[in-house]
Write a protein that holds these residues in place. Sequence first.
Motif, PDB file in Angstrom:
ATOM      1  N   ALA A  15       0.823  -1.207   0.000  1.00 16.57           N
ATOM      2  CA  ALA A  15       0.000   0.000   0.000  1.00 16.57           C
ATOM      3  C   ALA A  15       0.862   1.264   0.000  1.00 16.57           C
ATOM      4  CB  ALA A  15      -0.938   0.001   1.197  1.00 16.57           C
ATOM      5  N   VAL A  16       2.065   1.181   0.562  1.00 10.46           N
ATOM      6  CA  VAL A  16       2.982   2.321   0.529  1.00 10.46           C
ATOM      7  C   VAL A  16       3.416   2.584  -0.908  1.00 10.46           C
ATOM      8  CG1 VAL A  16       5.300   3.078   1.171  1.00 10.46           C
ATOM      9  CG2 VAL A  16       3.769   2.112   2.908  1.00 10.46           C
ATOM     10  N   ARG A  17       3.755   1.511  -1.609  1.00  7.67           N
ATOM     11  CA  ARG A  17       4.144   1.666  -3.016  1.00  7.67           C
ATOM     12  C   ARG A  17       3.018   2.312  -3.812  1.00  7.67           C
ATOM     13  NH1 ARG A  17       3.107  -1.589  -7.530  1.00  7.67           N
ATOM     14  NH2 ARG A  17       4.589  -1.306  -9.259  1.00  7.67           N
ATOM     15  N   ARG A  18       1.789   1.870  -3.571  1.00  5.31           N
ATOM     16  CA  ARG A  18       0.665   2.422  -4.316  1.00  5.31           C
ATOM     17  C   ARG A  18       0.498   3.923  -4.047  1.00  5.31           C
ATOM     18  NH1 ARG A  18      -2.961  -0.796  -2.598  1.00  5.31           N
ATOM     19  NH2 ARG A  18      -4.118   0.547  -1.194  1.00  5.31           N
ATOM     20  N   ARG A  19       0.685   4.343  -2.788  1.00  5.07           N
ATOM     21  CA  ARG A  19       0.555   5.762  -2.478  1.00  5.07           C
ATOM     22  C   ARG A  19       1.677   6.573  -3.114  1.00  5.07           C
ATOM     23  NH1 ARG A  19      -3.428   6.593  -1.380  1.00  5.07           N
ATOM     24  NH2 ARG A  19      -3.927   6.585   0.836  1.00  5.07           N
ATOM     25  N   VAL A  20       2.899   6.022  -3.113  1.00  4.98           N
ATOM     26  CA  VAL A  20       4.011   6.722  -3.756  1.00  4.98           C
ATOM     27  C   VAL A  20       3.724   6.912  -5.237  1.00  4.98           C
ATOM     28  CG1 VAL A  20       6.447   6.573  -4.405  1.00  4.98           C
ATOM     29  CG2 VAL A  20       5.735   5.974  -2.074  1.00  4.98           C
ATOM     30  N   VAL A  21       3.256   5.854  -5.896  1.00  6.56           N
ATOM     31  CA  VAL A  21       2.923   5.946  -7.324  1.00  6.56           C
ATOM     32  C   VAL A  21       1.820   6.974  -7.539  1.00  6.56           C
ATOM     33  CG1 VAL A  21       1.949   4.684  -9.284  1.00  6.56           C
ATOM     34  CG2 VAL A  21       3.668   3.594  -7.831  1.00  6.56           C
ATOM     35  N   MET A  22       0.853   6.997  -6.667  1.00  5.29           N
ATOM     36  CA  MET A  22      -0.249   7.951  -6.785  1.00  5.29           C
ATOM     37  C   MET A  22       0.257   9.393  -6.684  1.00  5.29           C
ATOM     38  SD  MET A  22      -3.784   7.938  -4.598  1.00  5.29           S
ATOM     39  CE  MET A  22      -5.154   9.017  -5.056  1.00  5.29           C
ATOM     40  N   LEU A  23       1.141   9.647  -5.731  1.00  2.00           N
ATOM     41  CA  LEU A  23       1.702  10.993  -5.584  1.00  2.00           C
ATOM     42  C   LEU A  23       2.537  11.372  -6.806  1.00  2.00           C
ATOM     43  CD1 LEU A  23       2.753  10.737  -1.835  1.00  2.00           C
ATOM     44  CD2 LEU A  23       0.937  12.197  -2.750  1.00  2.00           C
TER      45      LEU A  23
END
Length: 406
Positions: A15-23
Amino acid sequence: MLQVLYLVHDLSDPAVRRRVVMLQAGGAVVTLAGFRRSSEAVTEVAGVAPIDLGKTSDGRFAQRLAAVAQAALTLRTALSNVARPDVIIGRNLEMLALANRARTVFSGRVPASDRGELKGGADDVPIIYECLDVHRLLLRQDLAGKAIRSAERALGRHAALLITSSPAFVRQYFEPFGQMGMPVELVENKVLELGPDKVGKIEPAPIPAAGEPWKIGWFGALRCRRSLELLSEFSRRMEGRVEVILRGRPAYTEFEDFDGFVAAEPFMQFQGPYRNPEDLPRIYGDVHFSWAIDFFEEGQNSSWLLPNRLYEGCRYHCVPIAMQGTETAHFLKALDIGFSLTRPDAGELVALFDQLDAERYEGARAKVAARDRSVWVCNEDDCRALVGRLRALVPTRQGADARVAA
């Protein structure tokens, strides 16, 4: 571009990776720092080389507090090569504490983006509190619970925004306990899809032929012992007419012997971790139902959350199974989709599947497929909107004001 320092509790969390990609997709440059739960060092997350603050252990709260205290002492050194960010995001309470410390660390440093001098001091760097779970310790009514809530309120004094994934967290915790007075940004756990035709044609699991089983998928963070036991009893009673497929990351601290338990089950399989979002079409295309039930903190966090698997399963036209009285069940009822159990009972599950035939299932799946894609999916516009919301928190800088006036 907006410069974001993202402080996280587990660098190995997908989920951290997904948030980084989103940002990143929204136009931000991300510096990532945090702890890890994995034994191996995390060398890269979405193209970002993270700053490793050490290893912590799931379920060991005292050890995590000690690690946070140690990291606070060494944070200036850890961030010595990082220019001051425009905003700092702390993902959960322990990282909110480090976000406050980072704010002090960056005092007097030149802003990462060239916009002149700040009107105020370096304390103007906004902090965002990202809270996606309300830990049971925060809900205790004893002195320990009151102390932790008091600490959260103190640490949140400088927070300019609260990011959370379910409105029930605000309604059931933040508002009634008086924890936070800042604005709230709801960022649901939707499937991240970037670029045109990223998924292509959705191919749901075919209706079982005579003698073949229905399949229930329980994917993601596997931490609920009660769900495991309930699905075990249910699948045994169905005698092969239903199989249960487990995928993801088991929280081994919550089970006596997860691997041994599943290996002994005749109608249950654990098929390991998966990549999100790359593997989602395939793994949800193998099952008919998604298990959207969690008793891990029943009546509290588990009743309030809207889990990743809810959005993932519905995105790929799996029919969700929820528990009445939870935020997930309210969400599904508003959309008129899925099935909700009235009680956590294997007999009720047996009764549901005894009444199931191809026609009823097709009707339930068609309702899920008919919902607009935006209910389940986060796209580039959503990413830009989030980064725009963060950018609006950045204080006006005198240099920028002077250039505009000229």
